[in-house]
Enzyme design. Sequence first.
Site, PDB file in Angstrom:
ATOM      1  N   CYS A  16       0.815  -1.224   0.000  1.00  0.00           N
ATOM      2  CA  CYS A  16       0.000   0.000   0.000  1.00  0.00           C
ATOM      3  C   CYS A  16       0.845   1.270   0.000  1.00  0.00           C
ATOM      4  CB  CYS A  16      -0.921   0.013   1.212  1.00  0.00           C
ATOM      5  SG  CYS A  16      -2.048  -1.376   1.218  1.00  0.00           S
ATOM      6  N   HIS A  44      -3.456   7.251   3.388  1.00  0.00           N
ATOM      7  CA  HIS A  44      -3.842   5.955   2.816  1.00  0.00           C
ATOM      8  C   HIS A  44      -5.239   5.613   3.341  1.00  0.00           C
ATOM      9  CE1 HIS A  44      -3.902   1.905   1.501  1.00  0.00           C
ATOM     10  NE2 HIS A  44      -3.631   1.353   2.665  1.00  0.00           N
ATOM     11  N   ASN A  99     -10.113   0.136   0.141  1.00  0.00           N
ATOM     12  CA  ASN A  99      -8.647   0.174   0.206  1.00  0.00           C
ATOM     13  C   ASN A  99      -8.099  -0.232  -1.162  1.00  0.00           C
ATOM     14  OD1 ASN A  99      -5.935  -0.235   0.625  1.00  0.00           O
ATOM     15  ND2 ASN A  99      -6.181  -1.454   2.488  1.00  0.00           N
TER      16      ASN A  99
HETATM   17  O1  UT7 Z   1      -3.782  -1.280   3.708  1.00  0.00           O
HETATM   18  C1  UT7 Z   1      -2.806  -1.985   4.389  1.00  0.00           C
HETATM   19  C2  UT7 Z   1      -2.970  -1.905   5.839  1.00  0.00           C
HETATM   20  N1  UT7 Z   1      -4.209  -2.483   6.264  1.00  0.00           N
HETATM   21  C3  UT7 Z   1      -4.833  -2.010   7.319  1.00  0.00           C
HETATM   22  O2  UT7 Z   1      -4.370  -1.043   7.846  1.00  0.00           O
HETATM   23  C4  UT7 Z   1      -6.025  -2.734   7.842  1.00  0.00           C
HETATM   24  C5  UT7 Z   1      -6.037  -2.647   9.330  1.00  0.00           C
HETATM   25  N2  UT7 Z   1      -7.104  -3.395   9.987  1.00  0.00           N
HETATM   26  C6  UT7 Z   1      -8.404  -3.063   9.892  1.00  0.00           C
HETATM   27  O3  UT7 Z   1      -8.772  -2.161   9.181  1.00  0.00           O
HETATM   28  C7  UT7 Z   1      -9.377  -3.796  10.779  1.00  0.00           C
HETATM   29  O4  UT7 Z   1      -8.662  -4.605  11.681  1.00  0.00           O
HETATM   30  C8  UT7 Z   1     -10.383  -4.672   9.988  1.00  0.00           C
HETATM   31  C9  UT7 Z   1     -11.414  -3.774   9.327  1.00  0.00           C
HETATM   32  C10 UT7 Z   1      -9.679  -5.531   8.988  1.00  0.00           C
HETATM   33  C11 UT7 Z   1     -11.149  -5.574  10.969  1.00  0.00           C
HETATM   34  O5  UT7 Z   1     -11.771  -4.810  11.971  1.00  0.00           O
HETATM   35  P1  UT7 Z   1     -11.607  -5.211  13.505  1.00  0.00           P
HETATM   36  O6  UT7 Z   1     -12.423  -4.282  14.279  1.00  0.00           O
HETATM   37  O7  UT7 Z   1     -10.132  -5.256  13.811  1.00  0.00           O
HETATM   38  O8  UT7 Z   1     -12.263  -6.648  13.540  1.00  0.00           O
HETATM   39  P2  UT7 Z   1     -11.638  -8.043  13.949  1.00  0.00           P
HETATM   40  O9  UT7 Z   1     -10.721  -8.531  12.897  1.00  0.00           O
HETATM   41  O10 UT7 Z   1     -11.114  -7.964  15.360  1.00  0.00           O
HETATM   42  O11 UT7 Z   1     -12.957  -8.937  13.981  1.00  0.00           O
HETATM   43  C12 UT7 Z   1     -14.041  -8.633  14.860  1.00  0.00           C
HETATM   44  C13 UT7 Z   1     -15.171  -9.572  14.552  1.00  0.00           C
HETATM   45  C14 UT7 Z   1     -14.745 -11.038  14.447  1.00  0.00           C
HETATM   46  O12 UT7 Z   1     -15.770 -11.822  15.021  1.00  0.00           O
HETATM   47  P3  UT7 Z   1     -15.612 -12.428  16.509  1.00  0.00           P
HETATM   48  O13 UT7 Z   1     -14.383 -13.271  16.443  1.00  0.00           O
HETATM   49  O14 UT7 Z   1     -15.440 -11.224  17.396  1.00  0.00           O
HETATM   50  O15 UT7 Z   1     -16.889 -13.154  16.696  1.00  0.00           O
HETATM   51  C15 UT7 Z   1     -14.715 -11.297  12.953  1.00  0.00           C
HETATM   52  O16 UT7 Z   1     -14.967 -12.642  12.636  1.00  0.00           O
HETATM   53  O17 UT7 Z   1     -15.755  -9.247  13.291  1.00  0.00           O
HETATM   54  C16 UT7 Z   1     -15.852 -10.423  12.476  1.00  0.00           C
HETATM   55  N3  UT7 Z   1     -15.752 -10.058  11.089  1.00  0.00           N
HETATM   56  C17 UT7 Z   1     -16.806  -9.720  10.326  1.00  0.00           C
HETATM   57  N4  UT7 Z   1     -18.112  -9.663  10.601  1.00  0.00           N
HETATM   58  C18 UT7 Z   1     -18.927  -9.280   9.608  1.00  0.00           C
HETATM   59  C19 UT7 Z   1     -14.617  -9.953  10.330  1.00  0.00           C
HETATM   60  N5  UT7 Z   1     -14.940  -9.566   9.083  1.00  0.00           N
HETATM   61  C20 UT7 Z   1     -16.294  -9.421   9.056  1.00  0.00           C
HETATM   62  C21 UT7 Z   1     -17.186  -9.033   8.059  1.00  0.00           C
HETATM   63  N6  UT7 Z   1     -18.501  -8.970   8.363  1.00  0.00           N
HETATM   64  N7  UT7 Z   1     -16.803  -8.714   6.814  1.00  0.00           N
END
Ligand code: UT7
Length: 322
Positions: free
Chosen positions: A113, A249, A279
Amino acid sequence: MTYSRIVGTGRYLPERIMTNKDLEKIVDTSDEWIRTRTGVERRHVCAEDQTTSEMCIEAAKVAMADAGVGPEDIDMVITGTTTPDLIFPNISTIIQHKLGIPACTAFSLEAACTGFIYALSTADKFIKAGEAKCALVLGAECITKLVNWKDRNTCVLFGDGAGAVIIKPSEEPGIISCHLGADGQHKDLLYYPVGVSKDLASAGTDAAGIMMTGSEVFKVAVRTLGSIASKTLEDAGVTKEDLDWLVPHQANIRIIQSMAKRLDMPMEKVIVTVQDHGNTSAASVPLALDVGIRDGRIKKGQLILMEAFGGGFTWGTVLVRL
Ligand code: UT7
C-alpha cells in the site's frame, strides 16, 4: 537547489461498483459491520479482462492534460503496484509504449500500500539529481484479483483504481521531504502467500488470498503512522498548525481518524475517499489527492501531508507544497 513539484494529477476508477449490499449476497457480512468497522460503503472493481496498465494509461492521460505535457515531454515512468499486468516486461514499459512516450527510464516498485509514496519519493530523487526532467508517477492496483471472495475478513476491504501525478523540476519546493520505512518483522500479519518463486500455480485460486490479521495490523499502523508523521513535521521544521491537508492511505476510517487526532486536524482538513473506493492499496493516496484537488478543496500553495502504511510492513510520508 532544484526541487520537484507536482504539476498535474489524474485518476481512473473502473466502471463496475460493488456496494456493501452486493457483498452481503456473497459472504456472511452486513452493510452495518463494514461501514462501522472500516468506513467503506462501495468500491470499484476492475473487469475480468482489465489490466492495471490500462487503468494507469487512463489516469496518466488525465494527469498529462492537467500538467499540459505531452508524451514527448516525459522522460521517466515509475509505477507503484503490487498487481502488475505481467511478471515481465515491467508495467511501466507497457505504459510508456502505449502512451507514446519516447524510450526513457521506466520501472515499477512494489511496496504494497506504500507503493505510490515510494515511487513519488524515488522520482523526486531523480529530478533533484538532474536525471529526469518530467516524471509520470503512478500508484495503481487490480487488488481485487488477489482477493479470496469467500473470506469475509478481507474481501470487503479492497477496491481497484489508478492515480497519477506528473512531477517536474522547480526552484521552490514542491516536494519538501519524503520519509520511507520498512520492517519485515511483522511480515506474517499481512501478506499474499503466493509469488513467482513460491507456489505460483495456486495464484488467483481459492487456495490463495490476502492473509491479514487485521486487528494487529491496525495497531501497528496507528502507532507507526503517528510517529512518522510527527517526525516528518519536526524534520521539516513545520508545525501541525501549518498543515492544510492530510491525504492519508485509505485502509480504514478509524485509522484515518486517529491520524487526524494525532495531528490535531479536524476531519474537514482530511481527504477521505475510503467510503467510495475502499482500500485500493498503492492507488489510494494518488486517488485521494486527485479527488481533493479536482473538487477544489486542495489549492495551489497549500501544505499537504501524504502518508501510507502496508504489507511488509512498509510505510512512508511525503510532505508537499502544491
Ligand atoms: O492497507 C494496508 C494496511 N491495512 C490495514 O491497515 C487494515 C487494518 N485493519 C483493519 O482495518 C481492521 O482490523 C479490519 C477492518 C480488517 C477488521 O476490523 P476489527 O475491528 O479489527 O475486527 P476483527 O478482525 O477484530 O474482527 C471482529 C469480529 C470477528 O468476530 P468475533 O471473532 O469477534 O466473533 C470477525 O470474525 O468481526 C468479524 N468479522 C466480520 N463480521 C462481519 C470480520 N470480518 C467481518 C465481516 N462482516 N466482513
